[in-house]
Design an enzyme around this catalytic site. Structure first.
Site, PDB file in Angstrom:
ATOM      1  N   GLU A  50      -2.625   9.566   8.823  1.00 51.38           N
ATOM      2  CA  GLU A  50      -3.370   9.045   7.776  1.00 51.38           C
ATOM      3  C   GLU A  50      -2.393   7.650   7.084  1.00 51.38           C
ATOM      4  OE1 GLU A  50      -3.309  12.162   8.257  1.00 51.38           O
ATOM      5  OE2 GLU A  50      -5.402  12.806   8.275  1.00 51.38           O
ATOM      6  N   PHE A 112     -10.326  25.391  -0.292  1.00 55.95           N
ATOM      7  CA  PHE A 112      -9.517  24.972   1.111  1.00 55.95           C
ATOM      8  C   PHE A 112      -9.393  23.444   1.284  1.00 55.95           C
ATOM      9  CE2 PHE A 112      -9.746  23.736   5.707  1.00 55.95           C
ATOM     10  CZ  PHE A 112      -8.676  24.233   6.124  1.00 55.95           C
ATOM     11  N   GLN A 113      -8.141  23.013   1.474  1.00 58.85           N
ATOM     12  CA  GLN A 113      -7.925  21.639   1.574  1.00 58.85           C
ATOM     13  C   GLN A 113      -8.112  20.981   0.186  1.00 58.85           C
ATOM     14  OE1 GLN A 113      -9.162  20.191   5.325  1.00 58.85           O
ATOM     15  NE2 GLN A 113      -7.301  20.741   6.297  1.00 58.85           N
ATOM     16  N   LYS A 162     -17.734  16.545  -0.884  1.00 58.85           N
ATOM     17  CA  LYS A 162     -18.380  16.594   0.545  1.00 58.85           C
ATOM     18  C   LYS A 162     -20.057  16.756   0.217  1.00 58.85           C
ATOM     19  CE  LYS A 162     -18.758  18.800   4.794  1.00 58.85           C
ATOM     20  NZ  LYS A 162     -18.358  19.981   5.664  1.00 58.85           N
ATOM     21  N   MET A 479      20.745  -0.591   7.401  1.00 60.43           N
ATOM     22  CA  MET A 479      21.030  -0.879   6.075  1.00 60.43           C
ATOM     23  C   MET A 479      21.851   0.113   5.224  1.00 60.43           C
ATOM     24  SD  MET A 479      20.430  -3.124   3.830  1.00 60.43           S
ATOM     25  CE  MET A 479      19.226  -4.278   4.219  1.00 60.43           C
TER      26      MET A 479
HETATM   27  C1  LIG Z   1      15.702  -3.556   2.009  1.00 64.22           C
HETATM   28  C2  LIG Z   1      15.132  -4.603   1.161  1.00 64.22           C
HETATM   29  C3  LIG Z   1      15.656  -5.810   0.676  1.00 64.22           C
HETATM   30  C4  LIG Z   1      15.204  -6.843  -0.250  1.00 64.22           C
HETATM   31  N1  LIG Z   1      15.825  -7.727  -0.277  1.00 64.22           N
HETATM   32  C5  LIG Z   1      15.047  -8.803  -1.256  1.00 64.22           C
HETATM   33  C6  LIG Z   1      15.782 -10.187  -1.416  1.00 64.22           C
HETATM   34  O1  LIG Z   1      16.985 -10.304  -1.097  1.00 64.22           O
HETATM   35  N2  LIG Z   1      15.065 -10.991  -2.113  1.00 64.22           N
HETATM   36  C7  LIG Z   1      13.758 -10.850  -2.573  1.00 64.22           C
HETATM   37  O2  LIG Z   1      13.261 -11.784  -2.922  1.00 64.22           O
HETATM   38  N3  LIG Z   1      13.207  -9.841  -2.306  1.00 64.22           N
HETATM   39  C8  LIG Z   1      13.783  -8.595  -1.660  1.00 64.22           C
HETATM   40  N4  LIG Z   1      13.039  -7.619  -1.464  1.00 64.22           N
HETATM   41  C9  LIG Z   1      11.698  -7.327  -1.813  1.00 64.22           C
HETATM   42  C10 LIG Z   1      11.874  -6.914  -3.390  1.00 64.22           C
HETATM   43  O3  LIG Z   1      11.978  -5.694  -3.357  1.00 64.22           O
HETATM   44  C11 LIG Z   1      10.454  -7.256  -4.166  1.00 64.22           C
HETATM   45  O4  LIG Z   1       9.356  -6.608  -3.184  1.00 64.22           O
HETATM   46  C12 LIG Z   1      10.050  -8.859  -4.206  1.00 64.22           C
HETATM   47  O5  LIG Z   1      11.250  -9.418  -4.376  1.00 64.22           O
HETATM   48  C13 LIG Z   1       9.016  -9.043  -5.023  1.00 64.22           C
HETATM   49  O6  LIG Z   1       8.434 -10.341  -4.517  1.00 64.22           O
HETATM   50  P1  LIG Z   1       7.514 -11.197  -5.601  1.00 64.22           P
HETATM   51  O7  LIG Z   1       8.249 -11.190  -7.081  1.00 64.22           O
HETATM   52  O8  LIG Z   1       7.014 -12.174  -4.909  1.00 64.22           O
HETATM   53  O9  LIG Z   1       6.534 -10.210  -6.237  1.00 64.22           O
HETATM   54  P2  LIG Z   1       5.311  -9.626  -5.615  1.00 64.22           P
HETATM   55  O10 LIG Z   1       5.394  -7.844  -5.436  1.00 64.22           O
HETATM   56  O11 LIG Z   1       4.616 -10.238  -4.291  1.00 64.22           O
HETATM   57  O12 LIG Z   1       4.042  -9.585  -6.670  1.00 64.22           O
HETATM   58  C14 LIG Z   1       3.326 -10.814  -6.792  1.00 64.22           C
HETATM   59  C15 LIG Z   1       3.222 -11.201  -8.286  1.00 64.22           C
HETATM   60  O13 LIG Z   1       2.508 -12.292  -8.309  1.00 64.22           O
HETATM   61  C16 LIG Z   1       1.273 -11.786  -9.328  1.00 64.22           C
HETATM   62  N5  LIG Z   1       0.040 -12.295  -8.807  1.00 64.22           N
HETATM   63  C17 LIG Z   1      -0.613 -11.670  -7.787  1.00 64.22           C
HETATM   64  N6  LIG Z   1      -1.989 -12.378  -7.565  1.00 64.22           N
HETATM   65  C18 LIG Z   1      -1.802 -13.632  -8.504  1.00 64.22           C
HETATM   66  C19 LIG Z   1      -2.702 -14.482  -8.664  1.00 64.22           C
HETATM   67  N7  LIG Z   1      -3.823 -14.962  -7.990  1.00 64.22           N
HETATM   68  N8  LIG Z   1      -2.357 -15.663  -9.737  1.00 64.22           N
HETATM   69  C20 LIG Z   1      -1.007 -15.210 -10.137  1.00 64.22           C
HETATM   70  N9  LIG Z   1      -0.327 -14.422  -9.896  1.00 64.22           N
HETATM   71  C21 LIG Z   1      -0.541 -13.549  -9.252  1.00 64.22           C
HETATM   72  C22 LIG Z   1       1.341 -10.326  -9.743  1.00 64.22           C
HETATM   73  O14 LIG Z   1       0.969 -10.072 -10.753  1.00 64.22           O
HETATM   74  C23 LIG Z   1       2.745 -10.199  -9.445  1.00 64.22           C
HETATM   75  O15 LIG Z   1       3.492 -10.423 -10.457  1.00 64.22           O
HETATM   76  C24 LIG Z   1      13.829  -6.465  -0.644  1.00 64.22           C
HETATM   77  C25 LIG Z   1      12.935  -5.423  -0.311  1.00 64.22           C
HETATM   78  C26 LIG Z   1      13.514  -4.593   0.542  1.00 64.22           C
HETATM   79  C27 LIG Z   1      12.993  -3.218   1.282  1.00 64.22           C
HETATM   80  C1  LIG Z   2      10.459   6.160   4.299  1.00 70.02           C
HETATM   81  C2  LIG Z   2      11.921   5.724   3.851  1.00 70.02           C
HETATM   82  N1  LIG Z   2      12.916   6.432   3.959  1.00 70.02           N
HETATM   83  C3  LIG Z   2      14.104   6.141   3.681  1.00 70.02           C
HETATM   84  C4  LIG Z   2      14.338   4.638   3.297  1.00 70.02           C
HETATM   85  C5  LIG Z   2      15.747   4.370   2.911  1.00 70.02           C
HETATM   86  N2  LIG Z   2      16.013   3.380   4.001  1.00 70.02           N
HETATM   87  C6  LIG Z   2      16.011   1.928   3.910  1.00 70.02           C
HETATM   88  S1  LIG Z   2      16.595   1.128   5.179  1.00 70.02           S
HETATM   89  C7  LIG Z   2      17.132   2.585   6.187  1.00 70.02           C
HETATM   90  C8  LIG Z   2      17.423   2.463   7.611  1.00 70.02           C
HETATM   91  C9  LIG Z   2      16.700   1.867   8.335  1.00 70.02           C
HETATM   92  O1  LIG Z   2      17.228   2.048   9.617  1.00 70.02           O
HETATM   93  P1  LIG Z   2      16.594   1.266  10.994  1.00 70.02           P
HETATM   94  O2  LIG Z   2      15.081   1.321  11.026  1.00 70.02           O
HETATM   95  O3  LIG Z   2      17.301   1.635  12.115  1.00 70.02           O
HETATM   96  O4  LIG Z   2      16.703  -0.299  10.508  1.00 70.02           O
HETATM   97  P2  LIG Z   2      18.225  -1.149  10.384  1.00 70.02           P
HETATM   98  O5  LIG Z   2      18.852  -1.204   9.056  1.00 70.02           O
HETATM   99  O6  LIG Z   2      19.109  -0.327  11.402  1.00 70.02           O
HETATM  100  O7  LIG Z   2      17.902  -2.418  11.096  1.00 70.02           O
HETATM  101  C10 LIG Z   2      16.582   3.669   5.204  1.00 70.02           C
HETATM  102  C11 LIG Z   2      17.085   4.992   5.561  1.00 70.02           C
HETATM  103  C12 LIG Z   2      13.285   3.863   3.285  1.00 70.02           C
HETATM  104  N3  LIG Z   2      13.393   2.494   2.886  1.00 70.02           N
HETATM  105  N4  LIG Z   2      12.026   4.308   3.649  1.00 70.02           N
END
Ligand SMILES: Cc1cc2nc3c(=O)[nH]c(=O)nc-3n(C[C@H](O)[C@H](O)[C@H](O)COP(=O)(O)OP(=O)(O)OC[C@H]3O[C@@H](n4cnc5c(N)ncnc54)[C@H](O)[C@@H]3O)c2cc1C
Ligand SMILES: Cc1ncc(C[n+]2csc(CCOP(=O)(O)OP(=O)(O)O)c2C)c(N)n1
Ligand SMILES: [Mg+2]
Lengths: 572, 163
Positions: A50, A112-113, A162, A479
């Protein structure tokens, strides 16, 4: 027309123009599955878990702008879907998730479930419903789709006991044309006075920068954004979620900002005097330490959700409204005013920015004998002519894809930003491919992430989804390993991904094509061959440098001007 | 700062848990919360007392407004308003103490609503501070049980919080 509850569910989906529903059957939804069986309009895609259903619906939504729909059974079906629901919630993705529930008379009896799906999902949905009566189905669906897609989009859960779908209880059906909700009125346009103030500030700016985010993509406002930014000639940076809304190859684009953003983007943020934030939510990965965020800037913030405004960072000119409308009003006001940007100051500003660009912060060793992940993403860009949909998992590979695949179009970069859900990439790719059967869809992943939803390879086989999976195999949760190298003196506690399967054989056992690529010189040829197989899923196991790190990097909680640029470098 | 917020929300099962869930999920304070249907049976009126600095209160009101079931919201603390809380308190009142208790009830303009050989139940309405003061005056050892409604609030003036 007299229909049963189950038939009404299907009829509502048709009325909403739903093409695909990603699902997995079980006791509580059997009446609905029976109604699905005897119709052709809504195509059901049987996933293998799912979580996959919700991510696939999510990928469909992100790549089309239309709501994605998933159907799961009660109990474990619903709990398995929660990760996908939360993923969509954090990134504001329109989705409607139908969950089966035990028959109404059993609710609350630990049947159940049975789980309290409405309770469990409450904090990670835009809204949810428990339907108590067959007569309420149509209006609830109408509301659910309206809520999911309007205002700030988000997932909506409809929990359906259901007995409500009992095939023996038939009632007249009509779908409400209009829906009015007195308690829900998303804003249709921004305040004109505020927009005028913003334009005035923008024209008086000496070091302006646009900071744009997912809101621009969600509102399909790329055209308006490009018009405004080009007209003013200002630099622009984007969050991870906004990539592609402004062409990544354009000279005004500074690259992504934030923790793994470019030096020029982060320095521009640090030095700017007028920050124009559009559809971005000042996430902590972006702002770093709030106290030293944009220390000299007057901040304009356009967002449809008032609670995004001044949540993490106080702003000076809030504009509540949809990006597209606000941007076109800004263009109108700008034209009317006849004002021009301060050209001398702007010239100086660009000169400064070009100096920062000179640091070439994304450089990497191009002569490496081992494949560098950056090189792999660049090769992917070349082979797909920069025009593929790229779905990503979570980790270093995600950052490399974001940094190196210069997205020129919106809705091409599909990744989990807010929740950072490993396992997202492959099923999201399925949703994208369903929506765009002719398009090239690449899944960039890691050997850890891919194993979280690997079972969906079977779904891809069943529905002939010719995804191209590029596994950047570094043998580590890269990471995590990077953080352990930087902040835990290289104690790599449980981040080595041991006992990997043979991915080539694994792909083959699912009926797909597998490739292992180990040398830089083989990469392009292999990738071309893979993308040449138009009707096959190809799993490319690309063996990359296990020690590569993502740069630049701002340590969590540090300011934009404090970046690690390269291995062993001091903070700059 | 203490804020008292009035909310009109859809009178639907689940609406209350959305409000309560919001406060716990986002780590906001909740001092008291009262809710009951209004003269329009489709609506409930909630009075909520919370604490936080300006930025937190701003987020609280924005997040509350964002809940689909919240129809209208007013921060009563922004203007002149009236607050009342009701209390029922069961006090020990044995021979020799009964007059003293009755005198206290009179001073505070309370009402005795139940009597036994050994106890009174006193009903008292007023600002929360007045109820606090009564409890204090009644002396700890004589208090058997206390039940309080939490404050209700309404703005002064001719305007009403309506649809
Ligand atoms: C491993 C990892 C590393 C990351 N590193 C970075 C990084 O280096 N830099 C980075 O930027 N992010 C990074 N992120 C992502 C970060 O966690 C956030 O998800 C991201 O920065 C949010 O983006 P955003 O501000 O565009 O918001 P979004 O989550 O895209 O939110 C959108 C915003 O727009 C608004 N909005 C929606 N629809 C409308 C509309 N029609 N009109 C006006 N407003 C609207 C919403 O209210 C909201 O405030 C990383 C994520 C991961 C998993
Ligand atoms: C469901 C979930 N569990 C744990 C994490 C924490 N986490 C972030 S990046 C990462 C490692 C990802 O490894 P891989 O897919 O091999 O990517 P790489 O960083 O090596 O490119 C982990 C465990 C997460 N983001 N999501
Ligand atoms: Mg890895």
């Amino acid at each position: 027309m007299e229909l049963s509850g189950a038939e009404i569910v299907i009829q509502c989906l048709k009325e909403e123009g739903v093409e695909f529903i990603f699902g997995y059957p079980g006791g509580a939804v059997l009446h609905i599955y029976d109604a699905l069986f005897s119709q052709q309009d809504v195509q059901h895609i049987l996933v293998r878990h799912e979580q996959g259903a919700t991510h696939a619906a999510d990928g469909y939504a992100r790549s089309t702008g239309k709501p994605g729909v998933a159907l799961v059974t009660s109990g474990p079906g619903a709990t398995n879907a929660v990760t996908g629901i939360a993923t969509a919630y954090m990134d504001s993705i329109p989705m409607v998730v139908l969950t089966g529930q035990v028959p109404s008379p059993f609710i609350g009896s630990d049947a159940f479930q049975e789980v309290d799906t409405v309770g469990i999902t409450r904090p990670c949905v835009k809204h949810n419903f428990l339907i108590k009566n067959v007569h309420d189905i149509a209006a609830t669906f109408r509301k659910a789709f309206y809520l999911a897609t309007s205002g700030r989009p988000g997932p909506v859960v409809i929990d359906i006991p259901k007995d409500v779908t009992d095939p023996n209880v038939k009632i007249p059906f009509s779908y409400p044309k209009k829906i009015k909700m007195r308690s829900y009125n998303p804003v249709a346009k921004g305040h004109l006075g505020q927009i005028r103030r913003a334009i005035e500030l923008m024209l008086n700016a000496e070091r302006p920068v646009f900071y744009t985010g997912g809101g621009v993509v969600l509102d399909d406002a790329s055209k308006q954004l490009v018009d405004l930014v080009r007209k003013l000639g200002y630099p622009i940076t984007s969050t991870l979620m906004g990539l592609g809304a402004y062409p990544g190859s354009d000279k005004q684009f500074l690259g992504m900002l934030g923790m793994h953003g470019t030096y020029e983007a982060n320095m521009a943020m640090h030095e700017t005097d007028v920050l124009i934030a559009i559809g971005a939510r000042f996430d902590d990965r972006v702002t770093g330490q709030v106290a030293s965020f944009c220390p000299n800037a007057t901040i304009i913030h356009v967002d449809i959700d008032p609670s995004s405004i001044s949540k993490n960072v106080r702003v000076d000119v809030p504009i509540v409204g949809p990006v597209k409308k606000v941007l076109s009003d800004m263009l109108g006001v700008l034209d009317e005013s006849g004002g021009e940007p301060k050209s001398a100051a702007l010239k100086r500003w660009w000169k400064q920015i070009d100096e920062w660009r000179g640091a070439d912060c994304l450089k990497y060793d191009r002569n490496s004998k081992i494949i560098k992940p950056q090189f792999a993403v660049e090769t992917l860009h070349r082979v797909t002519k920069g025009d593929a949909f790229v779905a990503s998992d979570v980790g270093q590979h995600q950052m490399f894809a974001a940094q190196f695949y210069q997205f020129d179009k919106p809705r091409r970069w599909i990744n989990s930003g807010g929740l950072g859900t490993m396992g997202f990439g492959l099923p999201a790719g399925m949703g994208i491919q369903m929506a765009h059967p002719q398009a090239e869809v690449a899944v960039v992943t890691g050997e850890a992430s891919i194993q979280m939803c690997i079972q969906e390879l079977a779904t891809c086989k069943q529905y002939n989804l010719p995804l191209k999976i590029m596994l950047l195999n570094n043998g580590y949760m890269g990471m995590v390993r990077q953080w352990q190298e930087f902040f835990y003196d290289g104690r790599y506690s449980h981040s080595y991904v041991d006992s990997l399967p043979d991915f080539v054989k694994l792909a083959e056992s699912y009926g797909h094509v597998g490739m292992k690529i180990e040398k830089p010189e083989d990469l392009e040829g292999a990738m071309k061959e893979a993308f040449g197989m138009k009707d096959r899923l190809v799993f490319m196991d690309v063996v990359i440098d296990p020690a590569e790190n993502v740069y630049p990097m701002i340590e969590a909680g540090k300011g934009h001007h404090e970046m690690y640029l390269s291995p062993g470098s001091e903070l700059v | 700062m203490r804020h008292i917020i009035s909310i009109l929300l859809e009178n639907e099962s689940g609406a209350l848990s959305r409000v309560a869930g919001l406060f716990s999920a986002r780590g906001y304070n909740i001092e008291s919360l009262t809710v009951a249907p209004t003269e329009d049976a489709t609506l409930s009126r909630m009075t909520l007392v919370t604490r936080g600095d300006e930025a937190i209160i701003e987020q609280i009101t924005k997040q509350l407004n964002k809940l689909v079931e919240v129809v209208k919201l007013l921060d009563l603390s922004d203007g002149p308003h009236i607050e009342r809380e009701m209390m029922m308190i069961k006090l020990k009142a044995e021979n020799g103490q009964r007059d003293e208790v009755l005198r206290l009830v009179e001073i505070f303009r309370g009402k005795v609503v139940d009597v036994t050989d050994t106890t009174f139940v006193v009903e008292l309405t007023g600002k929360s501070a007045k109820l606090d003061a009564f409890i204090k005056a009644a002396q700890e050892e004589s208090v058997v049980e206390v039940v309080r409604s939490g404050p209700l609030g309404i703005a002064r003036g001719s305007k009403g919080l309506k649809l």
